[in-house]
Design an enzyme around this catalytic site. Structure first.
Site, PDB file in Angstrom:
ATOM      1  N   ARG A   1       2.683   2.029  10.833  1.00 27.65           N
ATOM      2  CA  ARG A   1       3.624   0.878   9.511  1.00 27.65           C
ATOM      3  C   ARG A   1       4.686   0.665   9.990  1.00 27.65           C
ATOM      4  NH1 ARG A   1       7.384   5.232   6.019  1.00 27.65           N
ATOM      5  NH2 ARG A   1       4.430   6.596   5.610  1.00 27.65           N
TER       6      ARG A   1
ATOM      7  N   HIS B   1      13.423  10.431   3.808  1.00 23.73           N
ATOM      8  CA  HIS B   1      13.644  11.033   4.040  1.00 23.73           C
ATOM      9  C   HIS B   1      15.272  11.408   4.182  1.00 23.73           C
ATOM     10  CE1 HIS B   1      11.261   9.206   7.304  1.00 23.73           C
ATOM     11  NE2 HIS B   1      10.212   9.822   7.331  1.00 23.73           N
TER      12      HIS B   1
ATOM     13  N   ARG C   1       9.519  19.051  -4.072  1.00 23.92           N
ATOM     14  CA  ARG C   1      10.247  17.667  -3.224  1.00 23.92           C
ATOM     15  C   ARG C   1       9.492  16.460  -4.111  1.00 23.92           C
ATOM     16  NH1 ARG C   1       7.158  14.510   1.183  1.00 23.92           N
ATOM     17  NH2 ARG C   1       9.000  12.585   1.377  1.00 23.92           N
TER      18      ARG C   1
END
Ligand code: ADP
Length: 397
Positions: A240, A179, A90
């Protein structure tokens, strides 16, 4: 083929060994506190209990060695080293260079290095993971799967900020989105579940986890997403901020006599529902309890979170002209009927009607709208590791 999926962070490394034929997870685990005192590896071979080994891990090379040891040891191992056919990594940021997954070679490594200033915390760690695997498994093919790739189909009007255009040209400042592996996996799965052609569907995917983002997927392609140059923009998240006026940075610096780095840290780690709830929690299980017990901070935080999601759903419906289905995924989206209900009850403007019984579902694919609902509402658990394993297999078979 047995595929090792690696998600390498600066001090942690998650791994899964997946059989590409059956798509079963043969073993999964986590190395924690790499380079820090008290490091440990924990892993769960298929059908067995979790094994934890507290052992020094001065660097990622040692962590990868321990992963291989865990996968191949006589007592609890699940494979021979030679059976691992490929490794999927990833990678957080692919900039504009990568629109899909690629087989890793020196040129790809260099290109990932080149975009590292866009993700200074993540890309270098991802690269360390690649180098460590190359050392321990020389000759085994490896694939890079990018969080940003799926969003590269966004049109210019969606990815440009209202900045001087030269900043985009010189520095690559634009919306990239993150994402992407999850948004891609969930939107494709939704197309299968809905039984229609992807080109006939306008979908909105709500990836609501600790980090949260939302995307508009028209005809199988991402046309907008809420995260931006970095994963700080968009929805209110666990810790966040999501969207804020950029002037907040200078304002807070002056008021608190702090540095840009301090404020950036604050915006990433102390804000979101955590900050809004007076630091009650970033975890929606605690916030749900607080909400139901009348905790003013929890109510404030959850209401603001829900409002932002609904606002984006409205915006993306407008961007696509209509919406056929809204998908909920990730920790909160898959598990919290409470949050889904608060969101869906505000979607009557698009004719969406929640089925309260169906909405009790946790972690399973399910329609949660009533048969009369004009817009389908669905829970679709994400599986980023499987998506990485699939791409890796396709490129290495
Ligand atoms: P990330 O990958 O961004 O760390 P996840 O997708 O794993 O996040 O989601 C983690 C979040 O999911 C937790 O912080 C928690 O708020 C939420 N979560 C997990 N299980 C539940 C649950 N049963 N009810 C409500 N929220 C949950």
């Amino acid at each position: 083929m047995k595929i090792l999926v690696i998600n390498c962070g600066s001090s942690s490394l998650k791994f899964q060994l997946i059989d590409s034929d059956s798509e079963a997870v043969i073993c999964k685990g986590l190395c924690e506190r790499i380079g820090i005192d008290g490091s440990q590896i924990s892993y769960t071979p298929e059908g067995k209990d979790k094994i934890t080994n507290v052992t020094p891990m001065p660097d990622h090379n040692r962590a990868i060695e321990l992963v291989i040891e865990a996968l191949t040891n006589k007592e609890n191992g699940v494979v021979e080293l030679s059976e691992i056919g490929a490794v999927g990594h990833r990678i957080v940021h692919g900039g504009e260079k990568f629109t899909k997954s690629v087989v890793i070679n020196e040129e790809v490594i260099k290109a990932i290095e080149e975009v590292s200033d866009l993700a200074p915390l993540h890309n270098p760690a991802n690269l360390i993971g690649i180098r460590a695997c190359q050392k321990v498994m020389p000759g085994v093919p490896m694939v890079a799967v990018f969080d940003t790739a799926f969003h590269q189909t966004m049109p210019q009007n969606a990815y440009l900020y209202g900045l001087p255009y030269s900043y985009y040209e010189k520095y690559g400042i634009r919306r990239y989105g993150f994402h992407g592996t999850s948004h891609s996996y969930v939107s494709k799965r939704a197309v299968e579940i809905l039984g229609k052609d992807a080109k006939d569907l306008n979908l909105i995917v709500c990836h609501l986890g600790n980090g949260a983002s939302i995307s508009a997927v028209k005809g199988g392609q991402c046309v907008d997403t809420s995260m931006g140059l970095t994963p700080l923009e968009g929805l209110i998240m666990g810790t966040r901020t999501g969207d804020i006026d950029p002037s907040v940075v200078e304002f807070v610096m002056k008021k608190e006599n702090s540095t840009v780095a301090d404020v950036t840290n604050f915006l990433n780690k102390k804000s979101g529902v955590f900050g809004l709830s007076d630091e009650l929690s970033s975890d929606f299980r605690d916030l749900e309890d607080g909400y139901n017990n009348g905790h003013a901070g929890a109510i404030r935080a959850v209401d603001a979170f829900v409002y932002r999601v609904v606002k984006y759903i409205g915006a993306y419906t407008a961007a696509m002209g209509s919406v056929d289905a809204i998908c909920f995924t990730a920790g909160v989206g898959e598990n919290s009927g409470f949050v889904r209900k608060l969101i869906c009850d505000k979607l009557s403007f698009i004719g969406a009607v929640l089925d309260n019984d169906a909405n009790k579902v946790r972690g399973e694919e399910k329609f949660i709208s009533t048969p009369e609902s004009k817009v389908k509402l669905l829970v679709v658990p994400t599986n980023e590791e499987l998506a990485i394993a699939r791409d890796t297999f396709e490129l290495c078979k």
